[in-house]
Write a protein that holds these residues in place. Structure first.
Motif, PDB file in Angstrom:
ATOM      1  N   MET A   1       0.889  -1.205  -0.077  1.00 34.88           N
ATOM      2  CA  MET A   1      -0.049  -0.056  -0.113  1.00 34.88           C
ATOM      3  C   MET A   1       0.739   1.207  -0.196  1.00 34.88           C
ATOM      4  O   MET A   1       2.018   1.480   0.831  1.00 34.88           O
ATOM      5  N   ASN A   2       0.545   2.071  -0.900  1.00 36.27           N
ATOM      6  CA  ASN A   2       1.371   3.320  -0.929  1.00 36.27           C
ATOM      7  C   ASN A   2       0.668   4.436   0.207  1.00 36.27           C
ATOM      8  O   ASN A   2      -0.240   4.159   0.907  1.00 36.27           O
ATOM      9  N   PHE A   3       1.432   5.236   0.557  1.00 29.31           N
ATOM     10  CA  PHE A   3       1.074   6.373   1.497  1.00 29.31           C
ATOM     11  C   PHE A   3      -0.200   6.986   1.219  1.00 29.31           C
ATOM     12  O   PHE A   3      -1.150   7.234   2.213  1.00 29.31           O
ATOM     13  N   SER A   4      -0.485   7.571   0.032  1.00 29.90           N
ATOM     14  CA  SER A   4      -1.787   8.294  -0.291  1.00 29.90           C
ATOM     15  C   SER A   4      -2.862   7.399   0.001  1.00 29.90           C
ATOM     16  O   SER A   4      -4.039   7.565   0.458  1.00 29.90           O
ATOM     17  N   PHE A   5      -2.707   6.020  -0.439  1.00 34.22           N
ATOM     18  CA  PHE A   5      -3.886   5.000  -0.238  1.00 34.22           C
ATOM     19  C   PHE A   5      -4.097   5.063   1.441  1.00 34.22           C
ATOM     20  O   PHE A   5      -5.378   4.939   1.910  1.00 34.22           O
ATOM     21  N   LYS A   6      -3.278   4.945   2.285  1.00 36.02           N
ATOM     22  CA  LYS A   6      -3.233   4.956   3.578  1.00 36.02           C
ATOM     23  C   LYS A   6      -3.848   5.987   4.189  1.00 36.02           C
ATOM     24  O   LYS A   6      -4.711   6.054   4.980  1.00 36.02           O
ATOM     25  N   LEU A   7      -3.368   7.276   3.771  1.00 34.13           N
ATOM     26  CA  LEU A   7      -4.081   8.499   4.182  1.00 34.13           C
ATOM     27  C   LEU A   7      -5.423   8.725   3.865  1.00 34.13           C
ATOM     28  O   LEU A   7      -6.371   8.706   4.833  1.00 34.13           O
ATOM     29  N   LEU A   8      -5.779   8.201   2.606  1.00 37.13           N
ATOM     30  CA  LEU A   8      -7.298   8.132   2.339  1.00 37.13           C
ATOM     31  C   LEU A   8      -7.965   7.324   3.313  1.00 37.13           C
ATOM     32  O   LEU A   8      -9.488   7.349   3.578  1.00 37.13           O
ATOM     33  N   MET A   9      -7.419   5.993   3.446  1.00 35.61           N
ATOM     34  CA  MET A   9      -8.125   5.068   4.455  1.00 35.61           C
ATOM     35  C   MET A   9      -8.353   5.479   5.761  1.00 35.61           C
ATOM     36  O   MET A   9      -9.310   5.311   6.346  1.00 35.61           O
ATOM     37  N   VAL A  10      -7.394   6.125   6.366  1.00 34.13           N
ATOM     38  CA  VAL A  10      -7.432   6.630   7.735  1.00 34.13           C
ATOM     39  C   VAL A  10      -8.646   7.764   7.704  1.00 34.13           C
ATOM     40  O   VAL A  10      -9.137   7.836   8.642  1.00 34.13           O
ATOM     41  N   PHE A  11      -8.466   8.623   6.686  1.00 32.96           N
ATOM     42  CA  PHE A  11      -9.662   9.739   6.795  1.00 32.96           C
ATOM     43  C   PHE A  11     -10.769   8.988   6.488  1.00 32.96           C
ATOM     44  O   PHE A  11     -11.803   9.710   7.244  1.00 32.96           O
ATOM     45  N   PHE A  12     -11.077   8.040   5.610  1.00 28.87           N
ATOM     46  CA  PHE A  12     -12.360   7.382   5.502  1.00 28.87           C
ATOM     47  C   PHE A  12     -12.794   6.845   7.010  1.00 28.87           C
ATOM     48  O   PHE A  12     -14.033   6.887   7.408  1.00 28.87           O
ATOM     49  N   LEU A  13     -12.007   6.176   7.567  1.00 32.15           N
ATOM     50  CA  LEU A  13     -12.366   5.590   9.052  1.00 32.15           C
ATOM     51  C   LEU A  13     -12.640   6.569   9.951  1.00 32.15           C
ATOM     52  O   LEU A  13     -13.433   6.381  10.748  1.00 32.15           O
ATOM     53  N   ALA A  14     -11.863   7.642   9.865  1.00 31.03           N
ATOM     54  CA  ALA A  14     -12.080   8.783  10.986  1.00 31.03           C
ATOM     55  C   ALA A  14     -13.563   9.314  10.763  1.00 31.03           C
ATOM     56  O   ALA A  14     -14.152   9.599  11.432  1.00 31.03           O
ATOM     57  N   PHE A  15     -13.739   9.486   9.529  1.00 37.21           N
ATOM     58  CA  PHE A  15     -15.170   9.730   8.938  1.00 37.21           C
ATOM     59  C   PHE A  15     -16.231   8.965   9.373  1.00 37.21           C
ATOM     60  O   PHE A  15     -17.223   9.330   9.914  1.00 37.21           O
ATOM     61  N   ILE A  16     -16.047   7.950   9.229  1.00 36.13           N
ATOM     62  CA  ILE A  16     -17.037   6.547   9.486  1.00 36.13           C
ATOM     63  C   ILE A  16     -17.190   6.497  10.909  1.00 36.13           C
ATOM     64  O   ILE A  16     -18.223   6.544  11.607  1.00 36.13           O
ATOM     65  N   GLU A  17     -16.031   6.770  11.716  1.00 34.92           N
ATOM     66  CA  GLU A  17     -15.991   6.792  13.274  1.00 34.92           C
ATOM     67  C   GLU A  17     -16.664   7.932  13.758  1.00 34.92           C
ATOM     68  O   GLU A  17     -17.430   7.826  14.782  1.00 34.92           O
ATOM     69  N   SER A  18     -16.442   8.824  13.296  1.00 34.55           N
ATOM     70  CA  SER A  18     -17.194  10.046  13.722  1.00 34.55           C
ATOM     71  C   SER A  18     -18.669  10.430  13.424  1.00 34.55           C
ATOM     72  O   SER A  18     -19.470  11.083  14.209  1.00 34.55           O
ATOM     73  N   MET A  19     -19.091   9.751  12.208  1.00 34.74           N
ATOM     74  CA  MET A  19     -20.424  10.053  12.011  1.00 34.74           C
ATOM     75  C   MET A  19     -21.275   8.804  12.175  1.00 34.74           C
ATOM     76  O   MET A  19     -22.589   9.232  12.408  1.00 34.74           O
ATOM     77  N   PHE A  20     -20.919   7.821  11.891  1.00 35.37           N
ATOM     78  CA  PHE A  20     -22.000   6.555  12.274  1.00 35.37           C
ATOM     79  C   PHE A  20     -21.492   5.628  13.294  1.00 35.37           C
ATOM     80  O   PHE A  20     -22.364   5.177  14.069  1.00 35.37           O
ATOM     81  N   PHE A  21     -20.250   5.064  13.469  1.00 38.42           N
ATOM     82  CA  PHE A  21     -20.010   4.281  14.525  1.00 38.42           C
ATOM     83  C   PHE A  21     -19.155   4.880  15.599  1.00 38.42           C
ATOM     84  O   PHE A  21     -18.654   5.933  15.456  1.00 38.42           O
ATOM     85  N   PHE A  22     -19.342   4.318  16.991  1.00 41.62           N
ATOM     86  CA  PHE A  22     -18.833   5.001  17.978  1.00 41.62           C
ATOM     87  C   PHE A  22     -17.394   4.087  18.219  1.00 41.62           C
ATOM     88  O   PHE A  22     -16.970   3.983  19.498  1.00 41.62           O
ATOM     89  N   LEU A  23     -17.165   3.177  17.515  1.00 40.23           N
ATOM     90  CA  LEU A  23     -16.019   2.117  17.725  1.00 40.23           C
ATOM     91  C   LEU A  23     -14.942   2.997  17.178  1.00 40.23           C
ATOM     92  O   LEU A  23     -14.750   3.592  16.179  1.00 40.23           O
ATOM     93  N   PRO A  24     -13.687   2.677  18.035  1.00 37.15           N
ATOM     94  CA  PRO A  24     -12.484   3.465  17.415  1.00 37.15           C
ATOM     95  C   PRO A  24     -11.784   2.833  16.387  1.00 37.15           C
ATOM     96  O   PRO A  24     -10.784   2.078  16.732  1.00 37.15           O
ATOM     97  N   LEU A  25     -12.171   2.865  15.032  1.00 31.80           N
ATOM     98  CA  LEU A  25     -11.560   2.265  14.188  1.00 31.80           C
ATOM     99  C   LEU A  25     -10.599   2.808  13.615  1.00 31.80           C
ATOM    100  O   LEU A  25      -9.532   1.802  13.127  1.00 31.80           O
ATOM    101  N   THR A  26     -10.426   4.019  13.662  1.00 30.61           N
ATOM    102  CA  THR A  26      -8.922   4.766  13.352  1.00 30.61           C
ATOM    103  C   THR A  26      -7.762   4.195  14.184  1.00 30.61           C
ATOM    104  O   THR A  26      -6.606   4.044  13.303  1.00 30.61           O
ATOM    105  N   VAL A  27      -7.808   4.105  15.227  1.00 30.16           N
ATOM    106  CA  VAL A  27      -6.710   3.683  16.037  1.00 30.16           C
ATOM    107  C   VAL A  27      -6.502   2.235  15.956  1.00 30.16           C
ATOM    108  O   VAL A  27      -5.444   1.893  16.042  1.00 30.16           O
ATOM    109  N   THR A  28      -7.347   1.472  15.777  1.00 28.89           N
ATOM    110  CA  THR A  28      -7.263  -0.050  15.506  1.00 28.89           C
ATOM    111  C   THR A  28      -6.401   0.098  14.159  1.00 28.89           C
ATOM    112  O   THR A  28      -5.606  -0.852  14.003  1.00 28.89           O
ATOM    113  N   PHE A  29      -6.871   0.671  13.062  1.00 27.76           N
ATOM    114  CA  PHE A  29      -6.027   0.540  11.819  1.00 27.76           C
ATOM    115  C   PHE A  29      -4.720   0.882  11.840  1.00 27.76           C
ATOM    116  O   PHE A  29      -3.737   0.311  11.553  1.00 27.76           O
TER     117      PHE A  29
END
Length: 143
Positions: A1-29
């Protein structure tokens, strides 16, 4: 995985975590990323994702980044002491980091413990399944 994909994935998980789920997905990733990759770029990802998560959840900027950086530094320093890719080791660190991240948001121990336990179990199941999935199969030679 390149850095830009990881960055996009982290931002996506942070968005999902803040809007829909209350599970800490970002720190898990991030914990899984730091255990399976030995690059220091995870620190940049953790800092940026913490700022983004604070911005989305309307909290004081930098608190989640500081927590993420502390967790990632702890995992980065101590992963060499243990068998780093052991699914049980990864699940323990996911539990601890998920508890810390969840407690920062909820301020309630029982909710934080339940969320961290759920994340650790899901991580353990996923890692055990993926290790069996990608394990090379040995076929007996035909004579």
């Amino acid at each position: 995985m390149n850095f830009s994909f990881k960055l996009l994935m982290v931002f996506f998980l942070a968005f999902i975590e803040s809007m829909f789920f209350f599970l800490p997905l970002t720190v898990t990733f991030l914990v899984i990323l730091v255990i399976f990759e030995e690059k220091e770029r995870v620190f940049i990802l953790s800092f940026m994702s913490g700022l983004f998560l604070d911005f989305l959840q309307v909290r004081m900027l930098g608190t989640t980044s500081l927590l993420f950086l502390t967790i990632i530094l702890f995992v980065f320093l101590y992963k060499r002491k243990f068998i780093g890719r052991n699914p049980f080791f990864v699940s323990i660190f996911v539990f601890l980091s998920g508890f810390a991240s969840s407690f920062l948001v909820t301020k309630r121990i029982e909710i934080s413990l339940a969320q961290a336990l759920l994340l650790a179990l899901l991580t353990l199941i996923f890692l055990l399944y993926s290790s069996n999935l990608f394990k090379p199969s040995i076929k007996p030679a035909l004579r």
